[in-house]
Enzyme design. Structure first.
Site, short mmCIF file in Angstrom:
data_model
loop_
_atom_site.label_atom_id
_atom_site.label_comp_id
_atom_site.label_asym_id
_atom_site.label_seq_id
_atom_site.Cartn_x
_atom_site.Cartn_y
_atom_site.Cartn_z
N ASP A 205 34.34 30.18 35.87
CA ASP A 205 34.58 30.59 37.25
C ASP A 205 34.83 29.31 38.06
OD1 ASP A 205 34.95 31.99 39.56
OD2 ASP A 205 33.04 33.06 39.51
C1 BGC Z 1 34.84 33.98 42.26
C2 BGC Z 1 35.72 34.65 41.25
C3 BGC Z 1 37.17 34.38 41.57
C4 BGC Z 1 37.38 32.90 41.62
C5 BGC Z 1 38.83 32.50 41.82
C6 BGC Z 1 35.21 32.54 42.50
O1 BGC Z 1 34.54 32.02 43.59
O2 BGC Z 1 33.49 34.09 41.83
O3 BGC Z 1 35.45 36.03 41.23
O4 BGC Z 1 37.99 35.01 40.63
O5 BGC Z 1 36.60 32.37 42.66
O6 BGC Z 1 39.30 32.81 43.07
#
Ligand code: BGC
Length: 748
Positions: free
Chosen positions: A293
């Protein structure tokens, strides 16, 4: 530049024979042998730097034609082959120059993948996922996801950071809005429907994008409901509650999976070999790639399991995480780690292969521009037919929570209607969190517009905002009272703004923010019938409303067609059919409160001190899982079981007759639950094991039959084997998790 083209050309020539006669694009990830050999050849000529580039997805928000600093950085990174994908920019005009840079200026010209968070629609905004889940309509959810994919891919997006498959039983957690609710069975079905919607039958179809199920795992179980907080739970609970939706996504062929930010039992997901290898690869046979993530690999340092970014890269890579999102830890540290034996070349090649497989499956390796067609973007995005479908999805997502004396639906000929509250003339909040990048937000239909468009010419609409959502000012109360006093009915639009919902927006208090409840209490003094329309991304505390207003409609954040859908329900053009997929607590102190709990050794008994209970609150929520009213009423017969006893190879049919005994045609979501009466380990009081949404005309009757097999009875026994144990089972069928009929049967 000529060099890279020659290499690519040579590769194509070498393997042209293999491609002849075989499909050039593989179905899902089921790639043809020719593709694997093309990957082998690429791996053989890639430098380590180029390989690590494929394992690096960056966030880049500036226009390519924007500030020079950005342009130079990105150009350098792309031309060196340091980037495998770029997240969260959309639009052919913005993405095509980036793809051209990498194709023309890097040595091998391996195209970029463009991931984005298309959580509930790309340009046409659909209801938030928790709302859509309330429809229990898998076909509709798949269709909504398909439309999101059709639009997003026309805008250049090739990978979706969705669906979110996290079970959430704690509404303090702001991301509950992104998932399917509290139940693993329902969420598993919804997750698979979304994967099918995004990926279609064949990833090489340019209207499909690779899905990325997230966040693996147990992110929704953050301690205290505080986002990113630790998770500590038994393997049994992990497997029974939190993992099934992920497994379902893998079975549906999802191409990638994103780890969660949290630790689980002391090991952060980003370096969790048990999750990423033992379960995901060895047990489930997943063959797509695992992505971190946003900065989660780097966060291993903050978690306190890595000394620095280099050790973080080593831990993550060796645990089975293939692609780094944002930190660039692999790009900058793996080379050194390989020299010192910390990471093997085989492991790096395996990760690169997984990324390249997806690029092949998407058809990018044969045509890097297949998703970057300006004409297609213009003809595909933001079409009226998608808005119509979004309206239908929004109506199906609405849950009617209360309707005293059939105060609803309202007559369109009503004389004077007062519309009060900060969500009535509001087009910001209905769009919901995670709708960004769209350029048509000004078209979001407000409740005011939706209702104005529905009522007769003679109806007088009176509107007052009443209050804000984020301050204590009561200065507009008088105006609200003035119009309420004149009206036949007062419709109040209250709830939670998007600034309180979603990532990083955990709450300890689930009241209506600001002075909205005070406003309602004032309005109550007018004695006029009050209909409360709730816009929120999670269950809020509605106890006062339940006891003091005549009608309550849970309308979530419904996207573009919000106002139309609410008006359709308010005036009976659509008979509400949604049912809650998450329990609505009575108080924050009850959390977590969910239907599928265990009995304890001292189950609740009225007026008994020595049982599991609170002295100041019932154990039960205000509205249970599966609850939702209709303007009609559905009568259930007793359950008829085809057998009272079955062997493991038998199937059992449980049948009920359902009659629409009310004055309106409508849909009913019929729910089947099972309880294992005795196990080698304790079992939940109920588990959803089937559901069917049926449509019945007023007065019509229909039989609904569920087939139960031994698979529906399996669980992790004392030895953690997934088995069904002989014994008695109770089967329940009903309109929600509480209002059910029941019967007993036995498994031999
Ligand atoms: C979130 C994810 C997301 C990623 C990319 C993160 O902060 O937890 O769900 O896909 O950002 O935008």
């Amino acid at each position: 530049m000529a060099t890279h083209r020659n290499i690519m050309k040579a590769l194509y020539l070498v393997f042209a024979a293999l491609l002849l006669g075989a499909p050039t694009q593989a179905q899902k990830l089921d790639l043809s042998p020719g593709t694997e050999q093309r990957i082998d050849s690429l791996l053989a000529i890639m430098t380590l730097e180029e390989k690590l580039g494929q394992l690096t997805v960056i966030a880049f928000s500036s226009e390519v034609t924007g500030p020079e600093g950005d342009t130079i950085d990105i150009r350098t990174a792309l031309s060196k082959g340091h980037v495998g994908g770029i997240q969260n920019i959309r639009g052919v005009d913005r993405l095509r120059p980036l793809q051209e840079m990498v194709v023309n200026e890097s040595r091998l010209g391996i195209p970029l993948i463009f991931p984005s968070d298309i959580i509930h629609g790309s340009e046409v905004v659909f209801p938030i996922p928790l709302a859509e889940a309330s429809s229990w309509d898998l076909e509709a959810i798949e269709r909504a996801s398909r439309i999101a994919a059709t639009e997003a891919t026309a805008q250049g997006i090739t990978m979706n950071f969705a669906p979110m498959a996290d079970i959430a039983r704690d509404p303090r957690w702001g991301r509950m809005m992104e998932g399917g609710g509290e139940d693993p069975f329902l969420t598993s079905h919804i997750t698979a429907a979304r994967v099918r919607g995004y990926q279609g039958d064949d990833l090489s179809d340019p209207s499909t994008m690779v899905g990325c199920v997230k966040h693996f795992a147990a992110y929704g179980a953050a301690e205290g409901g505080r986002d990113y907080n630790i998770v500590d739970m038994s393997e049994r609970r992990l497997r029974e509650v939190y993992l099934p939706p992920f497994e379902s996504a893998v079975h549906a062929g999802v191409g990638s999976i994103m780890v969660s930010f949290n630790e689980i039992n002391g090991v952060p997901a980003s370096s969790n070999e048990f999750l990423l290898k033992d379960i995901l690869r060895d047990e489930w046979g997943f063959n797509g790639f695992v992505i971190g993530d946003y900065t989660s690999v780097g966060e291993l340092v903050e978690h306190g399991v890595a000394e620095d970014l280099s050790e973080a890269a080593q831990l993550a890579m060796n645990a089975g995480l293939d692609v780094d999102l944002v930190t660039q830890a692999f790009l900058h540290h793996i080379e050194h780690l390989m020299e010192t034996g910390g990471v093997s070349v085989d492991r790096v090649d395996e990760a690169v292969r997984r990324m390249l497989r997806i690029k092949f499956a998407l058809g990018l390796m044969d045509d890097p521009y297949r998703y970057l067609d300006k004409a297609r973007e213009e003809s595909t995005v933001y079409r009226q037919e998608y808005l119509d479908i979004a309206r239908d999805m929004a109506r199906k997502s609405i849950v009617l929570l209360k309707n005293d004396n059939n105060v609803l639906p309202l007559e369109t000929t009503i004389g004077k209607l007062a519309l009060v509250g900060p969500f009535i003339d509001n087009r910001i909040d209905p769009k919901g969190e995670w709708a960004f990048g769209g350029s048509h937000y000004e078209d979001i239909v407000t409740m005011l517009a939706g209702i104005q468009g529905k009522v007769s010419e003679d109806t007088q609409i009176l509107y007052a905002k009443g209050c804000n959502t984020n301050d204590d000012s009561v200065e507009y109360f008088d105006e609200a009272m003035r119009i309420a006093d004149q009206a036949d009915v007062v419709v109040v639009g209250v709830g939670e703004p998007i600034s309180m919902v979603g990532e990083g927006h955990s709450r300890t208090n689930l009241d209506l923010p600001g002075v909205q409840l005070d406003l309602l209490k004032e309005l109550r003094k007018t004695g006029k019938p009050i209909i409360a329309i709730l816009l929120s991304g999670r269950p809020l505390l509605l106890d006062w409303l339940e006891h003091n207003v005549e009608g309550i409609i849970q309308a979530w954040h419904l996207g573009h067609e919000s106002g139309h859908a609410i008006a359709d329900v308010l005036f009976g053009d659509y008979n509400p059919s949604g049912k809650l997929t998450v329990s609505f607590p009575l108080s924050v102190g009850q959390i977590p409160v969910y239907y599928s709990h265990k009995t304890t050794g001292r189950p609740f008994q009225e007026d008994l001190r020595w049982c599991s209970h609170y002295i100041d609150s019932p154990n039960t929520p205000l509205y249970p899982f599966g609850y939702g009213l209709s303007y009609s009423s559905f009568e259930y017969s007793e359950i008829y079981l085809s057998h009272s006893e079955i062997s493991p190879s038998d199937t059992l049919t449980a049948t009920v007759r359902i009659r629409n005994a009310g004055p309106y045609d409508g849909s009913e979501i019929v729910q089947l639950y099972i309880r294992d009466m005795k196990g080698s380990v304790t079992r939940p009081v109920k588990q959803l094991r089937g559901f069917e949404k049926i449509f019945l005309r007023s007065g019509e009757e229909q039989e609904v039959a569920f087939t139960i097999t031994v698979e529906d009875l399996k669980f992790y026994d004392l030895n953690m084997d997934y088995v069904a144990e002989p014994g008695r089972y109770r089967v329940f069928i009903g309109k929600n998790s509480v209002d059910v009929r029941e019967q007993l049967f036995a498994l031999r």
